[in-house]
Design a protein around this motif. Structure first.
Motif, short mmCIF file in Angstrom:
data_model
loop_
_atom_site.label_atom_id
_atom_site.label_comp_id
_atom_site.label_asym_id
_atom_site.label_seq_id
_atom_site.Cartn_x
_atom_site.Cartn_y
_atom_site.Cartn_z
N GLN A 1 -87.15 -82.55 -4.17
CA GLN A 1 -88.10 -83.54 -5.10
C GLN A 1 -87.81 -83.18 -6.38
OE1 GLN A 1 -92.45 -81.43 -4.56
NE2 GLN A 1 -93.63 -83.11 -5.42
N LYS A 2 -87.69 -81.61 -7.10
CA LYS A 2 -87.32 -81.91 -8.17
C LYS A 2 -86.84 -82.58 -8.57
CE LYS A 2 -85.50 -78.08 -11.33
NZ LYS A 2 -84.79 -77.25 -12.07
N LEU A 3 -84.91 -82.28 -7.90
CA LEU A 3 -83.86 -83.08 -7.90
C LEU A 3 -83.89 -84.78 -7.68
CD1 LEU A 3 -81.01 -80.60 -5.37
CD2 LEU A 3 -80.93 -80.78 -8.25
N LEU A 4 -84.56 -85.27 -6.56
CA LEU A 4 -84.68 -86.40 -6.84
C LEU A 4 -85.44 -87.33 -8.18
CD1 LEU A 4 -84.99 -86.82 -2.97
CD2 LEU A 4 -83.44 -87.59 -4.90
N GLY A 5 -86.15 -86.28 -8.40
CA GLY A 5 -87.69 -86.61 -9.35
C GLY A 5 -86.67 -86.87 -10.73
N GLY A 6 -85.63 -85.80 -11.37
CA GLY A 6 -84.86 -85.69 -12.43
C GLY A 6 -84.30 -87.02 -12.07
N PHE A 7 -83.75 -87.32 -11.41
CA PHE A 7 -82.89 -88.21 -11.17
C PHE A 7 -83.01 -89.56 -10.84
CE2 PHE A 7 -80.70 -91.89 -7.75
CZ PHE A 7 -79.76 -91.74 -8.71
N ILE A 8 -84.82 -90.29 -10.77
CA ILE A 8 -85.23 -91.02 -10.96
C ILE A 8 -85.72 -91.37 -12.38
CG2 ILE A 8 -87.20 -92.42 -9.76
CD1 ILE A 8 -86.73 -91.28 -7.28
N ASN A 9 -86.57 -90.49 -12.46
CA ASN A 9 -86.30 -90.51 -14.09
C ASN A 9 -85.10 -90.64 -15.13
OD1 ASN A 9 -88.62 -89.98 -13.53
ND2 ASN A 9 -88.83 -88.10 -14.08
N GLU A 10 -84.07 -89.81 -14.96
CA GLU A 10 -82.94 -90.33 -16.15
C GLU A 10 -83.17 -92.10 -15.39
OE1 GLU A 10 -78.75 -89.19 -15.72
OE2 GLU A 10 -79.83 -87.97 -14.10
N VAL A 11 -82.76 -92.28 -14.44
CA VAL A 11 -82.30 -93.61 -14.35
C VAL A 11 -83.08 -94.75 -14.78
CG1 VAL A 11 -81.52 -95.29 -13.03
CG2 VAL A 11 -80.55 -93.33 -12.40
N ALA A 12 -84.29 -94.00 -14.69
CA ALA A 12 -85.46 -94.73 -15.81
C ALA A 12 -85.51 -95.42 -17.15
CB ALA A 12 -86.96 -95.38 -14.80
N ALA A 13 -84.97 -93.97 -17.24
CA ALA A 13 -85.06 -93.98 -18.75
C ALA A 13 -84.15 -94.59 -19.56
CB ALA A 13 -85.50 -92.82 -18.72
N SER A 14 -83.02 -94.24 -18.53
CA SER A 14 -81.53 -95.11 -19.52
C SER A 14 -81.88 -96.48 -20.38
CB SER A 14 -80.59 -95.00 -18.40
OG SER A 14 -80.74 -96.25 -16.82
N GLN A 15 -80.85 -96.50 -21.19
CA GLN A 15 -81.29 -98.43 -21.93
C GLN A 15 -80.17 -99.33 -20.83
OE1 GLN A 15 -83.26 -98.76 -24.53
NE2 GLN A 15 -84.27 -96.67 -23.54
N GLY A 16 -80.11 -99.46 -19.81
CA GLY A 16 -79.64 -100.63 -19.74
C GLY A 16 -79.03 -101.52 -20.57
N CYS A 17 -77.71 -101.98 -20.46
CA CYS A 17 -77.43 -102.70 -20.88
C CYS A 17 -77.02 -104.21 -20.27
CB CYS A 17 -75.61 -102.82 -21.08
SG CYS A 17 -74.70 -102.14 -19.30
N CYS A 18 -77.88 -104.12 -19.09
CA CYS A 18 -77.78 -105.95 -18.91
C CYS A 18 -78.78 -106.80 -18.78
CB CYS A 18 -77.35 -105.74 -17.21
SG CYS A 18 -76.09 -104.65 -16.12
#
Length: 107
Positions: A89-106
């Motif tokens: 839960q910690k690993l997946l949650g952190g991963f999902i939050n990290e990707v969601a918070a990224s500033q996508g270039c697309c």
């Protein structure tokens, strides 16, 4: 620039994601999560899968550390591995939050 090595965390996230990557395994985890204690019985009577296929799915979840128990067909005794589930839960949650918070270039 040198290639980066994969981190232990990346490998753990991928292993968990692989274990969760089949609807029968998701159904097994949901079934076990709804139990107040370890599940005893024949899951193949409940889930739409043959006993041999069920055994393979249980082994995949067990190898990933998400469940614990044993197979003594025709019955099984399995529970969620709460310690490893908390880590997942910690690993997946952190991963999902990290990707969601990224500033996508697309955009």
């Amino acid at each position: 620039m040198a290639k980066k090595e994969l981190t232990k965390e990346q490998e753990q996230i991928a292993r968990i994601a692989k274990a969760l990557g089949h609807p029968i395994r998701v159904a097994i985890l949901q079934m076990l999560a709804s139990q107040t204690c370890c599940y005893h019985g024949d899951m193949s009577e409940i889930l739409p899968v043959a006993k041999s296929t069920l055994s393979q799915h249980l082994n995949e979840l067990k190898d990933a550390g998400l469940i614990q128990g044993e197979i003594n067909l025709p019955s099984v005794k399995y529970c969620i591995n709460k310690e490893n589930w908390a880590l997942a839960q910690k690993l997946l949650g952190g991963f999902i939050n990290e990707v969601a918070a990224s500033q996508g270039c697309c955009d």
